[in-house]
Structure formats: C-alpha cells, structure tokens
Design an enzyme around this catalytic site. Structure first.
Site, mmCIF file in Angstrom:
data_model
loop_
_atom_site.group_PDB
_atom_site.id
_atom_site.type_symbol
_atom_site.label_atom_id
_atom_site.label_comp_id
_atom_site.label_asym_id
_atom_site.label_seq_id
_atom_site.Cartn_x
_atom_site.Cartn_y
_atom_site.Cartn_z
ATOM 1 N N LYS A 1 -1.921 3.959 -5.888
ATOM 2 C CA LYS A 1 -0.570 3.418 -5.986
ATOM 3 C C LYS A 1 -0.555 2.188 -6.906
ATOM 4 O O LYS A 1 -1.568 1.519 -7.061
ATOM 5 C CB LYS A 1 -0.116 3.032 -4.568
ATOM 6 C CG LYS A 1 1.332 2.656 -4.412
ATOM 7 C CD LYS A 1 1.636 2.463 -2.933
ATOM 8 C CE LYS A 1 3.027 1.897 -2.730
ATOM 9 N NZ LYS A 1 3.138 0.507 -3.185
ATOM 10 N N GLY A 2 0.597 1.868 -7.489
ATOM 11 C CA GLY A 2 0.704 0.678 -8.347
ATOM 12 C C GLY A 2 0.463 -0.604 -7.565
ATOM 13 O O GLY A 2 0.872 -0.710 -6.412
ATOM 14 N N VAL B 242 -2.408 -2.020 -6.472
ATOM 15 C CA VAL B 242 -3.476 -2.098 -5.462
ATOM 16 C C VAL B 242 -4.797 -2.628 -6.033
ATOM 17 O O VAL B 242 -5.759 -2.826 -5.297
ATOM 18 C CB VAL B 242 -3.718 -0.725 -4.765
ATOM 19 C CG1 VAL B 242 -2.499 -0.300 -3.978
ATOM 20 C CG2 VAL B 242 -4.131 0.337 -5.770
ATOM 21 N N GLY B 243 -4.832 -2.851 -7.346
ATOM 22 C CA GLY B 243 -6.045 -3.410 -7.963
ATOM 23 C C GLY B 243 -6.917 -2.381 -8.657
ATOM 24 O O GLY B 243 -8.130 -2.546 -8.758
ATOM 25 N N THR C 134 -7.114 -1.616 -11.892
ATOM 26 C CA THR C 134 -7.733 -2.110 -13.126
ATOM 27 C C THR C 134 -8.932 -2.992 -12.825
ATOM 28 O O THR C 134 -9.979 -2.865 -13.469
ATOM 29 C CB THR C 134 -6.695 -2.877 -13.985
ATOM 30 O OG1 THR C 134 -5.618 -1.995 -14.295
ATOM 31 C CG2 THR C 134 -7.319 -3.383 -15.274
ATOM 32 N N ASP D 270 -2.775 3.742 -18.559
ATOM 33 C CA ASP D 270 -1.563 3.176 -17.953
ATOM 34 C C ASP D 270 -0.722 2.536 -19.061
ATOM 35 O O ASP D 270 -1.221 1.685 -19.795
ATOM 36 C CB ASP D 270 -1.964 2.116 -16.919
ATOM 37 C CG ASP D 270 -0.784 1.617 -16.099
ATOM 38 O OD1 ASP D 270 0.367 1.829 -16.529
ATOM 39 O OD2 ASP D 270 -1.013 1.007 -15.046
ATOM 40 N N GLU E 250 -2.059 -0.667 4.019
ATOM 41 C CA GLU E 250 -0.635 -0.660 4.362
ATOM 42 C C GLU E 250 -0.152 0.790 4.414
ATOM 43 O O GLU E 250 -0.760 1.670 3.807
ATOM 44 C CB GLU E 250 0.183 -1.449 3.331
ATOM 45 C CG GLU E 250 -0.098 -2.940 3.363
ATOM 46 C CD GLU E 250 0.714 -3.722 2.335
ATOM 47 O OE1 GLU E 250 1.604 -3.117 1.696
ATOM 48 O OE2 GLU E 250 0.458 -4.916 2.173
ATOM 49 N N ASN F 238 -8.759 -2.299 -0.860
ATOM 50 C CA ASN F 238 -8.732 -3.626 -1.478
ATOM 51 C C ASN F 238 -7.828 -4.578 -0.691
ATOM 52 O O ASN F 238 -7.012 -4.153 0.125
ATOM 53 C CB ASN F 238 -8.229 -3.476 -2.926
ATOM 54 C CG ASN F 238 -8.546 -4.675 -3.783
ATOM 55 O OD1 ASN F 238 -9.372 -5.511 -3.430
ATOM 56 N ND2 ASN F 238 -7.884 -4.780 -4.918
#
Length: 355
Positions: free
Chosen positions: A29-30, A32-33, A35, A58, A228, A255
C-alpha cells in the site's frame, strides 16, 4: 516450510542466501515505506552480489530522496558504492525511441491508445529490454502502490491482447495499411515491421521475463505493510493476486511498529500500541508460514546512504526494544527520562512566567 512460530522473529537473511534470485519485487500500500525497504534491501544485496540494480516504477519517484541523489531512466552508480546502480522509470511510452517517421509514429500512438494499458506495458517491455542488455546479478523493483503493481504483473497478457488486436486490424484493413504506408513514403513491408515488429519484439522479451517471474528460484515478491487494518487488507489482496499470477512470496515486512520502550508515557502511544498488537497477531496468524520481519517506527526519516546503512541491521537481526534489558537498568533509564522531561517542563514554565 519450517514453522516460523518456533523462531523469535523473522529476518530477510533468506533473500541474501538465495544466490539464484534475479528479480526482487518490493510492493504494498502507499505510504508504508516500500522505497526505504527496497533501498536497504539493494544495499544488503550489494554486499553479497557482484552487481545490483534498483528500479523505481512508481510515478512519484522517491528513490532520489531515499539516497539523496538524482536518478534518471539511465542506470546510475549510487554514491559510495562500486556495484549498486539505480534508475527511475516513468510508466509512459517514450515515442522518440520508436525509430520510424513522424506519420508512422502518430499512427502507432493512435493504435496503442486504443488498447487499454498497452502504453504502460510497452514502456515496461522497453525497460526490460534495456535491463536485459546489462549484466546485473540481481534487480530490485521499488514498485508503485498495489493497484499499479498488479497491472505490471498483467503486462504480458495485455501485450498479447494488444498484438492480437493490431493483427486483426491489419487483416481487416490490409488495403488501408498499404495506402497509409505508401502515403508516408514507405513500402508495405517497412510499415508492417514498424507497427508489428516492435510489439512482437516486446512480447518476446516480456514473455521470456514472465517465465522467470514465475520461477521461485529466480523471482520473489516482498510485501511491505504497517500494522493497521487497511494495510492488512491490502497485503492479503496482494498475496492472493501473487498466488494467482504464480509469483513466489514468502517475506512480509511489517514497518513502523511501536515498541513498549521504557520512556513511553503517552496514553495515545499506548493506545496505538494496543491497536497495532491486534493487527500484528492477525498478521502472524494469517502468514504463519512466511518470514515476518518487524521494523521499528523511528522518530526521524531514514534518508541518505548512512541512515539507510544504519537501519539495515534491523533487516538481519530482530529489533530489541530497550524494555527487554535488565529491570534495574530499565528503571534507571526511565527515571533519567522523567527527570529530563521535568527539567524541560520547569524551564518552559519559567520562560512563560517571564514573558
């Protein structure tokens, strides 16, 4: 696979030990770390491999931010390394590489535009053609958020459908193709080569690579998430899609985990920890046969080569919170923290009284 519950915590050592790996995808998901995780993974791989390339697919490129160095569509050596290269690829067709006349180029664009997803698929194929001409030991993909990643894995079938559609158009309107090619001053053969040859060439490349993607000895997918609900849901969706596409996945990085360190007094943080623990339990229950690696939430961003190298230790050795030490030492540290907070509060009070 061995029962992961017997182990205290999972690590990513298994990826470094798998010498046959050629392609490593990092996705999720966007926010979340991904990269940071893919950058650190490429640094760790550079210690055990002859050459490593990390590619960002990306559109919102963060690779340059992570390494604090500007990258382009050409592989560039990362500062401070002799065998780690990085490149950022935009998911759009670069028509200047078509190599045909302007008229033919626009006709090609129109045809490409009529097939959903074909532009991205062709761009990806072009990039794979480029990468295959270079001899990298392993290639790490820092992918776009989940939806884009799943499209990327569908590219071989998109290209196949695209080629079939162009061929059917050619069969239906063969005469028109000939007329158009003569209008642009080209023979029939050249027109067909320009239109179909490029698609065919890309399809060959992407099908060859797709076979490698489905080989667990050569390819694996690392899922990055946070503890989450939405991230758990997205991870499960991603894992199911990867199984459908026959792509190996056996590593999950969780993370931004909050640990119950001795200096945590905040009710809000304690509530977040309780919430996180609920989802951590669910991750372990759902993925009991995965390597699950937990990474701590830090007070600062992990950017720059030195910060990435420093944080990389948590990928190979499970993070130990300060609270797991000697009880006397923990209490002394807690008293020290409380004294510091009290001094800061008194100083602030004096400042407010005198203003």
């Amino acid at each position: 696979m061995a029962d992961q519950q017997e182990l205290p915590e999972g690590t990513l050592q298994n990826l470094l030990d798998q010498e046959t790996l050629k392609w490593v995808f990092v996705g999720g998901k966007g926010g979340v770390g991904k990269t940071t995780c893919s950058s650190i993974l490429s640094i760790l791989l550079s210690r055990v491999r002859t050459s490593v390339l990390i590619i960002s697919t990306d559109p919102a490129h963060n690779l340059s931010d992570a390494f604090q160095q500007r990258f382009t569509k050409i592989p560039t050596l990362v500062d401070g390394f002799t065998n780690l290269y990085a490149m950022e690829v935009d998911p759009t067709v670069e028509h200047e590489d078509v190599g045909v006349s302007d008229g033919m180029d626009s006709m090609f664009s129109e045809l490409a535009g009529a097939i959903p997803g074909i532009d991205e698929a062709m761009s990806f194929a072009e990039m794979l053609k480029l990468v295959q001409t270079m001899d990298y030991s392993v290639i790490v993909f820092d992918t776009a958020p989940t939806g884009h990643t799943l499209r990327l894995l569908q590219f071989p079938s998109i290209l196949e459908k695209g080629l079939a559609k162009v061929m059917s158009l050619k069969n239906k309107f063969g005469g028109l193709f000939s007329q158009m090619s003569s209008m642009f001053g080209m023979g029939d053969e050249l027109a067909e080569d320009a239109l179909l040859g490029r698609l065919e060439g890309m399809k060959d490349v992407i099908e060859r690579v797709n076979m490698q993607f489905k080989d667990p000895d050569m390819t694996t997918f690392v899922c990055v998430c946070i503890p989450e609900f939405l991230s758990l849901y997205e991870t499960e969706r991603l894992v199911q899609e990867l199984i459908k596409f026959e792509i190996d996945t056996h590593n999950i990085i969780i993370n931004q985990v909050l640990y119950d360190d001795e200096d945590v007094e905040s009710k809000l943080l304690k509530a977040r920890m309780k919430m996180q623990q609920k989802y951590l339990d669910q991750f372990y229950m759902l993925y009991d046969d995965f390597n699950v690696t937990k990474l701590p939430l830090l007070p600062e961003e992990v950017t720059g080569v030195e910060a990435l190298k420093a944080f990389s230790s948590h990928f190979l050795t499970p993070y130990q919170p300060a609270s797991s030490g000697d009880p006397v030492e923990r209490l002394e540290r807690r008293i020290s923290t409380l004294r510091k907070q009290l001094n800061e509060a008194e100083a602030e009070l004096e400042r407010l009284k005198s203003s």
